[in-house]
Design an enzyme around this catalytic site. Structure first.
Site, PDB file in Angstrom:
ATOM      1  N   ASP A  12      85.360  22.691 -42.132  1.00 35.99           N
ATOM      2  CA  ASP A  12      85.659  22.561 -43.562  1.00 35.99           C
ATOM      3  C   ASP A  12      86.966  23.290 -43.859  1.00 35.99           C
ATOM      4  OD1 ASP A  12      85.536  22.127 -46.252  1.00 35.99           O
ATOM      5  OD2 ASP A  12      83.722  23.303 -46.611  1.00 35.99           O
ATOM      6  N   ASP A  17      88.085  16.666 -46.701  1.00 39.09           N
ATOM      7  CA  ASP A  17      88.426  17.934 -46.059  1.00 39.09           C
ATOM      8  C   ASP A  17      87.308  18.522 -45.202  1.00 39.09           C
ATOM      9  OD1 ASP A  17      86.728  18.535 -48.133  1.00 39.09           O
ATOM     10  OD2 ASP A  17      87.917  20.186 -48.936  1.00 39.09           O
ATOM     11  N   GLU A  18      86.308  17.736 -44.840  1.00 35.03           N
ATOM     12  CA  GLU A  18      85.244  18.278 -44.001  1.00 35.03           C
ATOM     13  C   GLU A  18      84.580  17.181 -43.180  1.00 35.03           C
ATOM     14  OE1 GLU A  18      81.699  19.699 -46.081  1.00 35.03           O
ATOM     15  OE2 GLU A  18      82.374  18.667 -47.891  1.00 35.03           O
TER      16      GLU A  18
END
Length: 422
Positions: free
Chosen positions: A21, A111-112
């Site tokens: 993350d 984003d993860e």
């Protein structure tokens, strides 16, 4: 025992799932690209906080709060407008490193992602060694900090990455799962929002261990059979879900935070036009078509509503989707006028591959690449497939801003939350 590791390689047993993350993603990209912002409190977005650097979070600034409140909390914060193309480019670079690390990557947002590295020990080392190299590569090649949680299950890996932030590596070995999990607050469990949290706290349940001690039967009586079984299983560190690869999305969507400033009907419609333009291009890029258009709204009192319309046949035409979205918005406009609107979004569901389109009778009248609208002179039908294709090609070559609809001129793009890149 669980281990918080910021560089050393330690064996993690059967803990082979990574949750990676990126830290304060949008704000970190801004600080990466502008050295003057490094080490300073940065807020992305003015009307509503879209992201905040860790320096800003230290003052209590969180995403989704109003810009005025954020500036009151931290007057020295630097407010920057969002640059979604920069965030998407950074995300793609990070995901390339993910996929170069293991073929088993399940992206869950821009984003993860989850990564399964269970079969790589002989060729790439232990999961912790892999996670350490992954973090180093992303820092060196993309210039961003990332936190990685390593555990036996997806749920524990995600919790580990959240606890390990910022810029950390946290390992939860199988024999330390309960010791790690049970002291955490109930809000760490998937599915515990404000309502469920308040209900649990009202019953004296504050930690994950409290749920485990209460037992499954009492939990189902308290929050219902499905939620009770789900929360008790997580409290006992049970999560059988594997890392899924190659699943095609059942829907795509985008939303725009509008803030609490007064908005005209034209302002709200402009947001829908901008969102539809983006979603139409994403559909065609992914060679998908949709059947159902869903309008999502959040009002000034934080309540939400949605409206949907199912088309007579699947389409990837921006104009067809926009016509449906405008009709849904027109129906909802009385509510927006009375109650105010702080967020507006659009989802396209019932997706299929574009080769699944079948011609309708009469041929050409309402084909998936055509647009039909009633006017004073009768029905007007035009083929928009060529226009959509030409606009997509221009935007791919020269950037998204090379073409802009007249209704969007001199208007702020707002704060759109981009999804995982296709």
């Amino acid at each position: 025992m669980f281990v918080q590791d910021r560089g050393s390689a330690q064996p993690a047993g059967d803990a082979t799932i990574l949750h990676a993350d990126l830290d304060a993603f949008y704000a970190s990209v801004e600080q990466r690209d502008n050295p003057a912002l490094r080490g300073r409190p940065v807020i992305v977005g003015g009307g509503v906080v879209l992201a905040a650097s860790y320096e800003a979070k230290a003052f209590g600034i969180r995403t989704a709060i109003g810009g005025q409140e954020a500036r009151r909390i931290c007057p020295q914060a630097i407010v920057v407008p969002p640059r979604f193309e920069a965030y998407t480019e950074a995300s793609r670079a990070v995901f390339e490193i993910f996929r170069d690390t293991t073929p088993l990557v399940e992206g869950i947002s821009i984003d993860e992602a989850f990564l399964d590295v269970g079969g790589l020990r002989r060729i790439a080392g232990s999961p912790v060694e892999i996670a350490t190299r992954l973090r180093s590569r992303i820092h060196a090649e993309v210039g961003l900090a990332i936190t990685v949680g390593v555990a036996r299950t997806k749920f524990l890996a995600k919790v580990a990455s959240a606890v390990g932030k910022p810029d950390g590596l946290l390992v939860v070995p199988p024999d330390g799962e309960i010791e790690f999990l049970h002291p955490l607050p109930v809000e760490r469990l998937w599915g515990v929002g404000k309502v469920t949290s308040a209900k649990l706290h009202g019953s004296g349940i504050h930690t994950v261990g409290d749920i485990a001690d209460l037992g499954e039967a009492m939990m189902t009586a308290l929050v219902g059979p499905a939620a009770g079984r789900h929360l008790f299983a997580l409290a006992m560190a049970r999560d059988p879900r594997p890392v899924h690869v190659g699943r095609r999305r059942r829907s795509i969507g985008s939303q725009r935070a509008l803030g609490r400033r007064p908005k005209t009907e034209a302002d709200i419609e402009a947001s829908i036009v901008a969102i539809t333009d983006r979603l139409g291009k994403r559909l065609r890029t992914a060679n998908r078509v949709c059947r159902t258009v869903v309008l999502r709204l959040r009002f000034d009192d934080f309540t939400r509503a949605s409206r949907s319309h199912t088309l007579s046949e699947a389409t990837a035409s921006t104009e067809v989707i926009l016509l449906a979205a405008r009709r849904l918005l027109s129906d909802a406009m009385p509510q927006l006028t009375d109650r105010g609107c702080t967020l507006i979004g659009l989802s396209l569901t019932n997706l299929d591959n574009d080769d699944a389109i079948q011609l309708a009778l009469p041929f050409g009248d309402t084909a998936a690449g055509s647009f039909r609208e009633e006017s004073s002179g009768g029905a007007v039908t035009m083929d928009t497939a060529a226009l959509d294709g030409a606009m997509d090609e221009l935007r791919n070559r020269f950037g998204a801003s090379v073409l802009t609809r007249a209704v969007l001129l001199n208007r702020s793009e707002g704060m759109e939350v981009p999804k995982l890149p296709d």
